[in-house]
Structure formats: structure tokens, C-alpha cells
Design an enzyme around this catalytic site. Structure first.
Site, PDB file in Angstrom:
ATOM      1  N   HIS A 269      17.335 -10.227 -13.625  1.00  0.00           N
ATOM      2  CA  HIS A 269      17.200 -11.183 -12.516  1.00  0.00           C
ATOM      3  C   HIS A 269      16.003 -10.753 -11.663  1.00  0.00           C
ATOM      4  O   HIS A 269      14.874 -11.150 -11.960  1.00  0.00           O
ATOM      5  CB  HIS A 269      18.524 -11.199 -11.750  1.00  0.00           C
ATOM      6  CG  HIS A 269      18.685 -12.312 -10.765  1.00  0.00           C
ATOM      7  ND1 HIS A 269      17.793 -13.326 -10.620  1.00  0.00           N
ATOM      8  CD2 HIS A 269      19.679 -12.566  -9.861  1.00  0.00           C
ATOM      9  CE1 HIS A 269      18.206 -14.160  -9.674  1.00  0.00           C
ATOM     10  NE2 HIS A 269      19.350 -13.719  -9.196  1.00  0.00           N
ATOM     11  N   HIS A 308      12.758 -19.167 -19.739  1.00  0.00           N
ATOM     12  CA  HIS A 308      13.663 -19.333 -18.603  1.00  0.00           C
ATOM     13  C   HIS A 308      14.884 -20.108 -19.079  1.00  0.00           C
ATOM     14  O   HIS A 308      14.769 -20.987 -19.931  1.00  0.00           O
ATOM     15  CB  HIS A 308      12.961 -20.113 -17.479  1.00  0.00           C
ATOM     16  CG  HIS A 308      13.632 -19.973 -16.152  1.00  0.00           C
ATOM     17  ND1 HIS A 308      14.686 -20.767 -15.781  1.00  0.00           N
ATOM     18  CD2 HIS A 308      13.411 -19.119 -15.121  1.00  0.00           C
ATOM     19  CE1 HIS A 308      15.078 -20.403 -14.572  1.00  0.00           C
ATOM     20  NE2 HIS A 308      14.329 -19.405 -14.149  1.00  0.00           N
ATOM     21  N   ASP A 364       7.935 -14.846 -12.590  1.00  0.00           N
ATOM     22  CA  ASP A 364       7.713 -13.402 -12.591  1.00  0.00           C
ATOM     23  C   ASP A 364       6.450 -12.981 -13.320  1.00  0.00           C
ATOM     24  O   ASP A 364       6.040 -11.826 -13.236  1.00  0.00           O
ATOM     25  CB  ASP A 364       8.915 -12.697 -13.236  1.00  0.00           C
ATOM     26  CG  ASP A 364      10.127 -12.770 -12.333  1.00  0.00           C
ATOM     27  OD1 ASP A 364       9.942 -12.614 -11.120  1.00  0.00           O
ATOM     28  OD2 ASP A 364      11.234 -12.991 -12.842  1.00  0.00           O
TER      29      ASP A 364
HETATM   30  N1  ACO Z   1       9.666 -13.728 -25.689  1.00  0.00           N
HETATM   31  C1  ACO Z   1       9.901 -14.032 -26.978  1.00  0.00           C
HETATM   32  N2  ACO Z   1      10.903 -14.820 -27.405  1.00  0.00           N
HETATM   33  C2  ACO Z   1      11.732 -15.308 -26.446  1.00  0.00           C
HETATM   34  C3  ACO Z   1      11.552 -15.043 -25.090  1.00  0.00           C
HETATM   35  C4  ACO Z   1      10.468 -14.216 -24.709  1.00  0.00           C
HETATM   36  N3  ACO Z   1      10.241 -13.932 -23.436  1.00  0.00           N
HETATM   37  N4  ACO Z   1      12.521 -15.670 -24.367  1.00  0.00           N
HETATM   38  C5  ACO Z   1      13.274 -16.314 -25.245  1.00  0.00           C
HETATM   39  N5  ACO Z   1      12.794 -16.114 -26.521  1.00  0.00           N
HETATM   40  C6  ACO Z   1      13.319 -16.698 -27.751  1.00  0.00           C
HETATM   41  C7  ACO Z   1      14.568 -15.953 -28.208  1.00  0.00           C
HETATM   42  O1  ACO Z   1      14.240 -14.910 -29.098  1.00  0.00           O
HETATM   43  C8  ACO Z   1      15.338 -17.073 -28.863  1.00  0.00           C
HETATM   44  O2  ACO Z   1      14.757 -17.309 -30.119  1.00  0.00           O
HETATM   45  P1  ACO Z   1      15.640 -17.760 -31.401  1.00  0.00           P
HETATM   46  O3  ACO Z   1      16.314 -19.039 -30.959  1.00  0.00           O
HETATM   47  O4  ACO Z   1      14.627 -17.943 -32.474  1.00  0.00           O
HETATM   48  O5  ACO Z   1      16.601 -16.644 -31.625  1.00  0.00           O
HETATM   49  C9  ACO Z   1      15.047 -18.289 -27.991  1.00  0.00           C
HETATM   50  O6  ACO Z   1      13.750 -18.029 -27.417  1.00  0.00           O
HETATM   51  C10 ACO Z   1      16.068 -18.536 -26.877  1.00  0.00           C
HETATM   52  O7  ACO Z   1      16.210 -17.339 -26.129  1.00  0.00           O
HETATM   53  P2  ACO Z   1      17.493 -16.976 -25.249  1.00  0.00           P
HETATM   54  O8  ACO Z   1      17.453 -15.519 -24.937  1.00  0.00           O
HETATM   55  O9  ACO Z   1      18.713 -17.506 -25.934  1.00  0.00           O
HETATM   56  O10 ACO Z   1      17.246 -17.843 -23.961  1.00  0.00           O
HETATM   57  P3  ACO Z   1      17.988 -17.645 -22.572  1.00  0.00           P
HETATM   58  O11 ACO Z   1      17.920 -18.955 -21.891  1.00  0.00           O
HETATM   59  O12 ACO Z   1      19.330 -17.020 -22.738  1.00  0.00           O
HETATM   60  O13 ACO Z   1      17.081 -16.555 -21.847  1.00  0.00           O
HETATM   61  C11 ACO Z   1      15.497 -15.498 -20.492  1.00  0.00           C
HETATM   62  C12 ACO Z   1      16.222 -16.805 -20.806  1.00  0.00           C
HETATM   63  C13 ACO Z   1      16.497 -14.340 -20.261  1.00  0.00           C
HETATM   64  C14 ACO Z   1      14.678 -15.665 -19.218  1.00  0.00           C
HETATM   65  C15 ACO Z   1      14.570 -15.137 -21.683  1.00  0.00           C
HETATM   66  O14 ACO Z   1      13.620 -16.168 -21.873  1.00  0.00           O
HETATM   67  C16 ACO Z   1      13.874 -13.809 -21.504  1.00  0.00           C
HETATM   68  O15 ACO Z   1      14.433 -12.765 -21.857  1.00  0.00           O
HETATM   69  N6  ACO Z   1      12.622 -13.805 -20.944  1.00  0.00           N
HETATM   70  C17 ACO Z   1      11.938 -12.575 -20.653  1.00  0.00           C
HETATM   71  C18 ACO Z   1      12.489 -11.955 -19.379  1.00  0.00           C
HETATM   72  C19 ACO Z   1      12.076 -12.705 -18.133  1.00  0.00           C
HETATM   73  O16 ACO Z   1      10.926 -13.069 -17.966  1.00  0.00           O
HETATM   74  N7  ACO Z   1      13.029 -12.911 -17.215  1.00  0.00           N
HETATM   75  C20 ACO Z   1      12.766 -13.586 -15.925  1.00  0.00           C
HETATM   76  C21 ACO Z   1      13.483 -14.870 -15.810  1.00  0.00           C
HETATM   77  S1  ACO Z   1      13.035 -15.715 -14.309  1.00  0.00           S
HETATM   78  C22 ACO Z   1      14.026 -15.065 -13.075  1.00  0.00           C
HETATM   79  O17 ACO Z   1      15.072 -14.527 -13.291  1.00  0.00           O
HETATM   80  C23 ACO Z   1      13.551 -15.171 -11.685  1.00  0.00           C
END
Ligand code: ACO
Length: 443
Positions: A269, A308, A364
């Protein structure tokens, strides 16, 4: 004529059920309880571990359309507020529902400034933390401790009490945050200066040294204020949900804000921008970007600051932050990590993996670069977020307190543990099927 209902057929019994559809796309989960195979049956329930498709409340505060990249507070687009408004005005809007007129704004600003000081014992309390305490840990503990200084805050159904605690919290959070920072440097705490703006006073409490009067750099003061506007609320995110959930027990708002701040402390977060900086430092230079992208596409890494849960297009806040980075660099000097970030963004947005997964920069991706250029250590990033989000938490909390449908938050579970067993004396129990250390591994 089309009916606003959903017809469900239970194939176990052949019975049909009419469930009302509210607000265009909402069904009440409690209606599922009527769907039973017998009168002893508990009835159906929905299973949604991370609330991915469950609304926990009705809210008028923040609107997000993740597919179109829209964010509005009380109907006002974030772009307009970031360009034309300021944090205290936005906090007023979020909490009270309307933009203030001149007289109301002056009174509000004065009220917040009146509450920037903290009880001297809070200062002593903060002094008690270890020299290397994480400022976010200090903030969680100290906000929680404020509950003991304001017993009147327990009167949560009293409007005047809610107003007072809201002013106190918005006023005092920057003081606690700045003192946590000064503590980590072993520097004396700086008292608030009410002649400065909200952001300017915060900068003074952070960076003032021996000068009589601290003069904030106007570019940095404005940039910080805009970042506060961008972080003021984001509907039912993890910390807002914590605020509502803890607050639903009718505890005072200091305890609930401590819970929300604790939720924000987590790397998924409030800690994501730190992870972005670490990633950019590891990549080191523009020439290493293509190889890094390959490791992300192979699934062994994530591109931090991308993706996101809600936004499936460019996060509207990220666009504003990216533009602002260059204004900040004019005052601070360029943070070389921006070149690596820009190259990452350019390559990722042209790459089918990121396009097909709808992965775009989130807020972020660029905030850490700005904070670092402004002289903040990474441990302070979530603390800055917490200051801004306090107005959102208080608005979410007050909305819940006033909501006639609100009850103590208490989700159901799907139990899949042992069925009934009976206790027996220790020496007559059957031989365990697992070693003791394996049993502990279950925890
Ligand atoms: N890099 C590469 N691949 C990604 C990323 C990423 N940053 N984010 C998601 N994916 C891919 C996953 O591997 C998954 O692929 P698949 O379907 O082929 O297995 C797909 O996209 C969906 O990903 P989930 O993790 O299921 O998506 P979720 O909605 O649960 O996660 C999250 C969202 C946690 C923000 C994720 O995109 C992530 O980890 N991003 C990086 C961390 C980040 O920047 N967090 C800040 C969020 S903003 C905030 O909190 C203010």
C-alpha cells in the site's frame, strides 16, 4: 418492461428467487441467505477474500472509473483540484462535501492551524522511541497514543466532537510526522509556525535549523501541497477499509486512524514508491532497461509502480506527478533516476505484455523520485502519504458513523477445519502424524 431484479434458480431444489437490483448493479449479499435447501440450511453466501467484487459501503466521497482513468473528489476532477486548489481546501471539500467560500475557508484554515501543537507529553512519548525507529512505526504508535489525551473523542455520535477531532488530526499529523523524521536524525523537534501554509509549516518542522524563521522554497511548498491533494482520498482502499472496519466498533477516531496508518505501512500500500526507487537504483542506467523488462516479462520480477487493482489505464495522478517532477528538479536539481523511469515507461507502454495486461504507471511510479529529490529518506514516503490521507480517512469514518445501515464490520468465513472432536488427557492422545516443528510451520 425490464425489471430491476435478478432471477436465481437453485438447481438443487428447482426453486426460483427474485433478488432486487439496486443502484443499477448492486444486489444485497444478505438476499442470498434466503436460498436454502431446507429450513435448517444456513443459506448461500458469497466468497470474496479481498473484496474484489464486494461493496462494503455506500459513499459520496470519491468516484473512480478505473477503465477510463477518472478520479473525482465529491464530483470534482483530480486534474482541476491539483492545478487550481490547495490541500486544505480539498480536505474541506472531502470532509464537508462542498468547496468552501472565502469566510468558511478562512475559518477552516484557522481551525486547523490552531491544532498543530501537541501536548508536551506527546513530545516526551516520541522521545522514548529508539534512535533508529521507523518514522511510520512512530506515527502509528503516537496517533494511537493521542487517544489517551482526548477522552472526549469517544463521543463519536456528537457532531461537534467529530469536527474537533477532525481538525485536531489534520492539524497534528504533520507535527507528528516531522518529529518522527527529526527523531531519526537526532535533531531537536521544531514547533509549528502558524504563519506558514500547511505544506510550508510542515517543511519548516522538517528542515528548519538555526535560522529564526524558515522560508520554504515556493516550488517545493507547492509541489508538496499538490502531492497532498493527489493522496487525499482513494475510496475503499486498504487503509480506508481499515479505518471503517476499526471505526465500526465505535472506538474513538485516534485509535481508528492508528489502524488505518498501520494498514498504510505495508509494502503493498504505502510502501510501493520505496520499492520503485529500489528497483530504479538496481537498474542503475538506461542501457539496462531492456534486460530488466525481459526479466519482468519472464514472470520473475514485477515492474514496481505499474499496475493497479482499479486503474486499467493510466492512473490520472501519475500523469500529474510526472509533469510536476520537472518543476521540482528546477529547485532541487535533477534526480538521475527519472531517466531510467522514463525509459522503463516508454518501453513498457510499447510492449504487448504490458498493453495486454493493462499495466500502466500508477501514482507511485514517479512520487518517490520527487520525494527523494526533495531530500526525504525512503522511510518517510508512507508518512507523507499518511498526512494527506488523514482527511480522506476522517471523511470515510464520519460517513460511516452517520450511515444508518452501518454496523460493526464482521465478515463471514467459510469454515473448513476439523468437525467436532473431544478433548482427552495428554498421555492418552494418538501419536501425532507430524513432527513438532512441522506443526509449528502451520503458523
Ligand atoms: N509487473 C508485471 N506484471 C504485473 C504487474 C507488474 N507491476 N502487475 C500485475 N502484473 C500482471 C500479473 O503478473 C498478472 O499476470 P497474469 O494474469 O499473466 O498472471 C496480471 O498482471 C494481474 O495481476 P494481479 O497481481 O492479479 O493484479 P492485482 O489487481 O491483484 O494487483 C497490484 C495490483 C498489486 C498493484 C499489482 O499490479 C502490482 O503488484 N504492482 C506493482 C506494485 C505497485 O506498484 N503497487 C502500488 C499500487 S498503487 C497504491 O497502492 C497507492
Amino acid at each position: 418492461m425490464a425489471q430491476n431484479t435478478l432471477t436465481i434458480t437453485d438447481n438443487r431444489t428447482g426453486k426460483h428467487y427474485e433478488v432486487p437490483i439496486e443502484e443499477g448493479n448492486v444486489i444485497r449479499a444478505t438476499h442470498l441467505r434466503d436460498i436454502k435447501t431446507s429450513s435448517e440450511d444456513f443459506g448461500l453466501m458469497s466468497y470474496d477474500p479481498a473484496f474484489t467484487n464486494t461493496a462494503s459501503c455506500k459513499s459520496k466521497i470519491t468516484f473512480i472509473d478505473g477503465d477510463k482513468g477518472i478520479l473525482r473528489y465529491r464530483g470534482y476532477p483530480i486534474e482541476e483540484l491539483a492545478e487550481k486548489s490547495n490541500y486544505l481546501e480539498v480536505a474541506y471539500l472531502i470532509i464537508k462535501g462542498e468547496l468552501p467560500n472565502v469566510e468558511h475557508f478562512q475559518a477552516w484554515e484557522q481551525n486547523i492551524k490552531t491544532h498543530t501543537m501537541v501536548h508536551e507529553n506527546i513530545r516526551n512519548f516520541m522521545n522514548g522511541f529508539r534512535y533508529d525507529a521507523h518514522p511510520m512505526g512512530m506515527l502509528v504508535g503516537t496517533v494511537g497514543a493521542m487517544s489517551t489525551f482526548y477522552p472526549d473523542a469517544k463521543d463519536i455520535f456528537d457532531l461537534e466532537s467529530r469536527r474537533l477531532q477532525t481538525r485536531r488530526l489534520i492539524g497534528k499529523m504533520p507535527t507528528l510526522a516531522a518529529w518522527a523524521f527529526r527523531h531519526s536524525l537526532g535533531l531537536p523537534y521544531v514547533y509549528p509556525d502558524d504563519e506558514l501554509t500547511y505544506a510550508g509549516n510542515f517543511l519548516s518542522m522538517l528542515f528548519k535549523m538555526t535560522e529564526i524563521k524558515y522560508k520554504p522554497n515556493p516550488a517545493l511548498e507547492r509541489a508538496l501541497d499538490v502531492l497532498f491533494v493527489l493522496h487525499a482520498d482513494h475510496e475503499q482502499n486498504c487503509s480506508a477499509n481499515a479505518m471503517r472496519s476499526v471505526g465500526s466498533s465505535q472506538v474513538d477516531p485516534y485509535a481508528a486512524v492508528a489502524g488505518a496508518t498501520a494498514a498504510l505501512y505495508g509494502p503493498l500500500h504505502g510502501g510501493a514508491n520505496e520499492a520503485v526507487i529500489r528497483m530504479l537504483m538496481e537498474i542503475g542506467s538506461v542501457k539496462n532497461v531492456p534486460d530488466f523488462i525481459k526479466t519482468v516479462k519472464s514472470g520473475s520480477r514485477r515492474l514496481m509502480g505499474f499496475g493497479h487493482r482499479i486503474y486499467k489505464s493510466y492512473d490520472p495522478r501519475a500523469k500529474i506527478v510526472k509533469r510536476m517532477a520537472y518543476e521540482v528538479f528546477e529547485a532541487t536539481g535533477r534526480n538521475p533516476l527519472i531517466d531510467v523511469a522514463m525509459e522503463l515507461e516508454k518501453i513498457a507502454l510499447a510492449d504487448d505484455y504490458f498493453v495486454s495486461h493493462k499495466l500502466y504507471p500508477n501514482v507511485d511510479f514517479y512520487t518517490g523520485i520527487i520525494y527523494q529529490a526533495m531530500g526525504f529518506p525512503m522511510t518517510m514516503f508512507p508518512v507523507l502519504f499518511a498526512i494527506a490521507r488523514t482527511s480522506g480517512w476522517m471523511a470515510q469514518w464520519a460517513e460511516m458513523v452517520r450511515d444508518p445501515e452501518a454496523k460493526i464490520a464482521r465478515p463471514r468465513q467459510v469454515y473448513f477445519g476439523e468437525v467436532l472432536r473431544h478433548w482427552g488427557p495428554i498421555d492418552s492422545r494418538p501419536e501425532p502424524t507430524m513432527r513438532e516443528d512441522q506443526v509449528s510451520d502451520r503458523i
